[in-house]
Design a protein around this motif. Structure first.
Motif, short mmCIF file in Angstrom:
data_model
loop_
_atom_site.label_atom_id
_atom_site.label_comp_id
_atom_site.label_asym_id
_atom_site.label_seq_id
_atom_site.Cartn_x
_atom_site.Cartn_y
_atom_site.Cartn_z
N PHE A 195 0.82 -1.21 0.00
CA PHE A 195 0.00 0.00 0.00
C PHE A 195 0.85 1.26 0.00
O PHE A 195 0.54 2.24 0.67
N ALA A 196 1.95 1.22 -0.76
CA ALA A 196 2.83 2.39 -0.93
C ALA A 196 3.38 2.88 0.40
O ALA A 196 3.44 4.09 0.65
N CYS A 197 3.79 1.95 1.25
CA CYS A 197 4.36 2.33 2.54
C CYS A 197 5.37 1.26 2.97
O CYS A 197 5.33 0.13 2.50
N PRO A 198 6.29 1.60 3.90
CA PRO A 198 7.22 0.60 4.42
C PRO A 198 6.47 -0.52 5.13
O PRO A 198 5.32 -0.36 5.56
N THR A 199 7.13 -1.67 5.29
CA THR A 199 6.49 -2.83 5.91
C THR A 199 6.67 -2.87 7.42
O THR A 199 6.22 -3.82 8.07
N TRP A 200 7.33 -1.87 7.99
CA TRP A 200 7.59 -1.88 9.43
C TRP A 200 7.00 -0.62 10.08
O TRP A 200 7.15 0.48 9.56
N THR A 201 6.36 -0.81 11.25
CA THR A 201 5.85 0.31 12.04
C THR A 201 6.41 0.24 13.46
O THR A 201 6.42 -0.83 14.08
N TRP A 202 6.84 1.39 13.93
CA TRP A 202 7.46 1.48 15.25
C TRP A 202 6.39 1.48 16.35
O TRP A 202 5.37 2.17 16.26
N ASP A 203 6.63 0.68 17.38
CA ASP A 203 5.75 0.63 18.55
C ASP A 203 6.49 1.28 19.71
O ASP A 203 7.47 0.70 20.24
N GLU A 204 6.04 2.45 20.10
CA GLU A 204 6.75 3.22 21.12
C GLU A 204 6.76 2.51 22.47
O GLU A 204 7.76 2.53 23.20
N ALA A 205 5.67 1.82 22.79
CA ALA A 205 5.55 1.22 24.12
C ALA A 205 6.57 0.12 24.35
O ALA A 205 7.18 0.03 25.44
N THR A 206 6.78 -0.73 23.35
CA THR A 206 7.71 -1.86 23.54
C THR A 206 9.03 -1.67 22.81
O THR A 206 9.89 -2.56 22.83
N GLN A 207 9.18 -0.52 22.14
CA GLN A 207 10.45 -0.15 21.53
C GLN A 207 10.94 -1.17 20.49
O GLN A 207 12.13 -1.49 20.41
N GLU A 208 10.00 -1.68 19.70
CA GLU A 208 10.33 -2.55 18.57
C GLU A 208 9.40 -2.24 17.40
O GLU A 208 8.35 -1.60 17.57
N TYR A 209 9.79 -2.74 16.23
CA TYR A 209 8.97 -2.63 15.03
C TYR A 209 8.16 -3.91 14.83
O TYR A 209 8.63 -5.01 15.15
N TYR A 210 6.95 -3.78 14.27
CA TYR A 210 6.20 -4.96 13.84
C TYR A 210 6.04 -4.94 12.32
O TYR A 210 6.00 -3.88 11.69
N LEU A 211 5.97 -6.12 11.73
CA LEU A 211 5.91 -6.29 10.28
C LEU A 211 4.46 -6.27 9.79
O LEU A 211 3.58 -6.90 10.39
N HIS A 212 4.23 -5.60 8.69
CA HIS A 212 2.92 -5.61 8.02
C HIS A 212 3.16 -5.44 6.52
O HIS A 212 3.72 -4.45 6.07
N LEU A 213 2.75 -6.43 5.74
CA LEU A 213 2.93 -6.34 4.29
C LEU A 213 1.95 -5.36 3.67
O LEU A 213 2.17 -4.86 2.56
N TYR A 214 0.86 -5.08 4.39
CA TYR A 214 -0.16 -4.17 3.86
C TYR A 214 -0.17 -2.91 4.72
O TYR A 214 0.88 -2.34 4.98
N ALA A 215 -1.31 -2.44 5.17
CA ALA A 215 -1.36 -1.21 5.94
C ALA A 215 -0.80 -1.43 7.35
O ALA A 215 -0.79 -2.55 7.86
N PRO A 216 -0.36 -0.37 8.02
CA PRO A 216 0.10 -0.50 9.41
C PRO A 216 -0.98 -1.07 10.34
O PRO A 216 -0.65 -1.61 11.39
N ASP A 217 -2.24 -0.95 9.94
CA ASP A 217 -3.35 -1.50 10.73
C ASP A 217 -3.47 -3.01 10.57
O ASP A 217 -4.37 -3.61 11.18
N GLN A 218 -2.61 -3.64 9.74
CA GLN A 218 -2.74 -5.07 9.42
C GLN A 218 -1.43 -5.82 9.73
O GLN A 218 -0.73 -6.25 8.82
N PRO A 219 -1.10 -6.00 11.00
CA PRO A 219 0.15 -6.70 11.34
C PRO A 219 0.13 -8.16 10.92
O PRO A 219 -0.88 -8.85 11.07
N ASP A 220 1.25 -8.63 10.40
CA ASP A 220 1.35 -10.02 9.93
C ASP A 220 1.47 -10.98 11.10
O ASP A 220 2.25 -10.77 12.04
#
Length: 641
Positions: A195-220
């Motif tokens: 969806f024209a965006c990177p596959t990783w979104t930063w989670d401030e609370a746990t200080q790690e990134y989660y992977l999502h091939l689609y929108a940030p609202d759709q974690p793999d």
């Protein structure tokens, strides 16, 4: 619609027979009578193969099919109210696009709860009723299964992101940050998603990134985790199979196994920091293991049918392992090389339209018509779905006066005569077309359309913005998602009584709708009803027959032979054949030498069906020039109907 008659059959008796099919009082009865005639040669294979091979599947996009309660959203009770329409069309199985509870960031492909239904669509009990009502009509029901990812609001993900030590932390894919030479935090890899965006979104609370091939609202989901896989099988598959559904269309089925080294990919588009990386998540090292396990543990015990969505496939040799019966993975898959013609790829340039020629389309179709020959695999037939523009606007001629209906019927003839399981998308049977070019970006609701348009805007290039908008007008997913057109007189085309619907109704709904086409022998709808009956009646040719393309370099004519495994009665060693010839242009085209193509004598040539009327059917004199967007099917034997 006031177009010419849909077909002319071989004998006067056959004309009478098909004329009777138009009668509303007899349509349901006649369909089932023809469907169950097993005594004819063309029906012999039906008893030897699974029901889904010769079945006609019909995809319903629930938000846009039928609204029963006036809230502007289609719903399950609305679908139930139209099941007789689907049965009369000749549908064997309804495929219901996602209805599970969801925040609707991606129209239900972001699931919040697999065991609940999104309230505007209805309830779990409504799905039970839908299942029962389909079965009463001799139809099956499959649900859309989305298990590559969930919504960020799913309880699994909420637990997973609650802390690094949570028991479900490893049910998703979390990675620590990297730091560049300036000490700035950067994602674990440079992958770019769909969806024209990177596959990783930063989670401030746990200080790690989660992977999502689609929108940030759709974690793999992390299919490497066995507990996660078992929960998927139990909560998303067995739950619904226990309630009586007949199987699943399985979303993004070849993306469950990622390359776990998580390394950068080469820079192929310097415009972005993130780069397309499908090779890192498509057809991964454990994908066949995962699918075999899923089938063995969740699908096979119920006899559930499965059709998987495959993307980024290199070719038929990569597809075959998924559908080989001996491997016990999937019954069928969707392969997208043909339906993606015109797109600029799956990532940055996706909506930069690339013109192509008819020979290119023929090449893609032939490749996936023939790859199963001599194997235990199976294939599918489709030219529309919820992720693409309308077929008549892309492959036919939706804008030229008089050619919309003609090209819609030719596309129907094309689809109905190809080998494999046939899938129709709602509205395809009445020739629904793309959104008007006058509609602006504000009328496009899809997250993908808006993401690519916004990406073009941010580039600062007026040319890229205009190219993207042009591509969206042809290819966008939104075109298939506008409300279904039931009639030309009611509010919102009979889709809803609401003051406002979730998406605009098409400007052409008064001309293109079910009510106007029902009972009109020349309509797209009635042609589809007839051609589906012929497809089943001559299943040995059209469902199971071998495919041989001819005239491959011709820019305007589309010609192929279908050959049965069954001999012509009384002519041992001579196989039943059909010659399909179509004019895919506005100009008159010469007919091929039908007798030579079929390898028979002139008196043995019979015209089974034509997409036009007014052509006599007494053999070779029907081999006249093909008018604009005209299609015909010839046989090398006398048909018995």
């Amino acid at each position: 619609m006031h177009s010419h008659g849909a077909e002319t059959l071989v004998e006067n008796a056959n004309r009478v027979y098909y004329a009777n099919l138009y009668a509303k009082d007899h349509r349901h009865k006649t369909f089932h009578g023809l469907h169950h005639q097993a005594s004819h040669d063309g029906q012999q294979l039906l008893g030897k193969e699974p029901w889904w091979k010769a079945g006609v599947f019909y995809q319903v996009y629930p938000a846009s099919f039928k609204d029963s309660n006036g809230d502007g959203w289609g719903d399950i009770p609305g679908l139930i109210s139209k099941l007789n329409y689907l049965a009369d069309l000749g549908v064997d199985c309804v495929w219901l696009s996602p209805v599970f509870d969801s925040p609707q960031q991606d129209m239900g492909y972001d699931v919040r709860d697999y065991q609940s239904i999104y309230a505007p669509y209805g309830t779990v009990e409504d799905v039970d009723t839908l299942t029962s009502e389909c079965h009463k009509r001799g139809m099956k029901l499959i649900l859309d299964l989305v298990v590559n990812h969930t919504s960020i609001e799913h309880i699994w993900f909420r637990e997973s992101r609650s802390s690094r030590t949570n028991s479900k932390r490893n049910w998703y894919i979390w990675k620590p940050p990297r730091y560049n030479e300036k000490g700035e935090r950067i994602p674990p890899t440079n992958w770019r998603g769909y969806f024209a965006c990177p596959t990783w979104t930063w989670d401030e609370a746990t200080q790690e990134y989660y992977l999502h091939l689609y929108a940030p609202d759709q974690p793999d989901l992390n299919w490497e985790n066995k507990e996660c896989r078992e929960a998927i099988y139990e909560d998303t598959m067995r739950f619904w199979l226990d309630r009586g559904v007949d199987g699943f269309r399985i979303d993004t089925v070849n993306k469950y196994s990622k390359r776990t080294e998580y390394v950068d990919v080469p820079v192929t588009d310097p415009r972005w920091e993130s780069q397309p990386a499908p090779e890192m998540w498509c057809n991964g090292p454990r994908i066949h293991e995962f699918i075999r396990e899923m089938t063995a543990q969740a699908l096979a015990p119920y006899g559930a049918v499965s059709v998987g969505e495959l993307s980024n496939m290199a070719g038929p040799t990569d597809v075959l392992p998924y559908v080989s019966a001996a491997r016990r993975e999937l019954d069928m898959v969707f392969e997208f090389s043909m339906i993606r013609l015109g797109t600029g790829g799956g990532f940055g340039p996706k909506y930069i339209y690339r013109p192509y020629t008819l020979p290119t389309l023929k090449e893609h179709v032939a490749r996936f018509q023939t790859f199963i020959e001599g194997t235990d695999g199976w294939t599918t037939v489709f030219c529309e779905n919820h992720d693409n523009g309308r077929a008549v606007s892309r492959f036919g001629d939706a804008s030229s006066p008089g050619l919309w209906a003609r090209s819609s019927r030719v596309l129907a003839l094309w689809q109905a005569t190809l080998t494999g399981t046939l899938f129709l998308y709602q509205g395809q049977e009445i020739g629904m077309v793309n959104m008007p070019e006058t509609w602006g970006i504000e009328d496009y609701k899809d997250v993908e359309s808006r993401s690519f348009y916004e990406d073009a805007l941010q580039s600062g290039s007026t040319e890229l913005r205009d190219q993207t908008m042009n591509g969206l007008r042809i290819l966008a997913r939104d075109h298939s998602r506008i409300p279904f057109q039931w009639d030309g007189n009611s509010k919102h085309a009979g889709f809803s009584d609401a003051d406002e619907t979730w998406m605009r109704v098409h400007d052409r709904y008064k001309d293109i709708n079910v009510a106007r086409q029902t009972g009109d022998p020349g309509s797209v709808l009635e042609f589809w009803r007839h051609i589906l009956k012929l497809r089943k009646h001559f299943a040995d040719l059209f469902v199971y027959g071998s495919f041989r393309s001819r005239e491959d370099a011709d820019l305007n004519r589309y010609v192929y032979i279908k050959e049965s495994s069954i001999d012509i009665r009384g002519r041992a060693g001579v196989k039943r054949k059909a010659l399909v010839i179509m004019n895919w242009s506005k100009d008159t085209q010469s007919c091929v030498d039908v007798r030579a193509a079929l390898g028979c004598q002139e008196h043995e040539v019979h015209l089974l069906i034509t997409s036009l009327d007014g052509i006599q059917t007494n053999g070779v004199e029907t081999q006249t020039a093909l008018g604009p967007w005209e299609g015909r099917v010839y046989l090398n034997f006398q048909p018995r109907i």
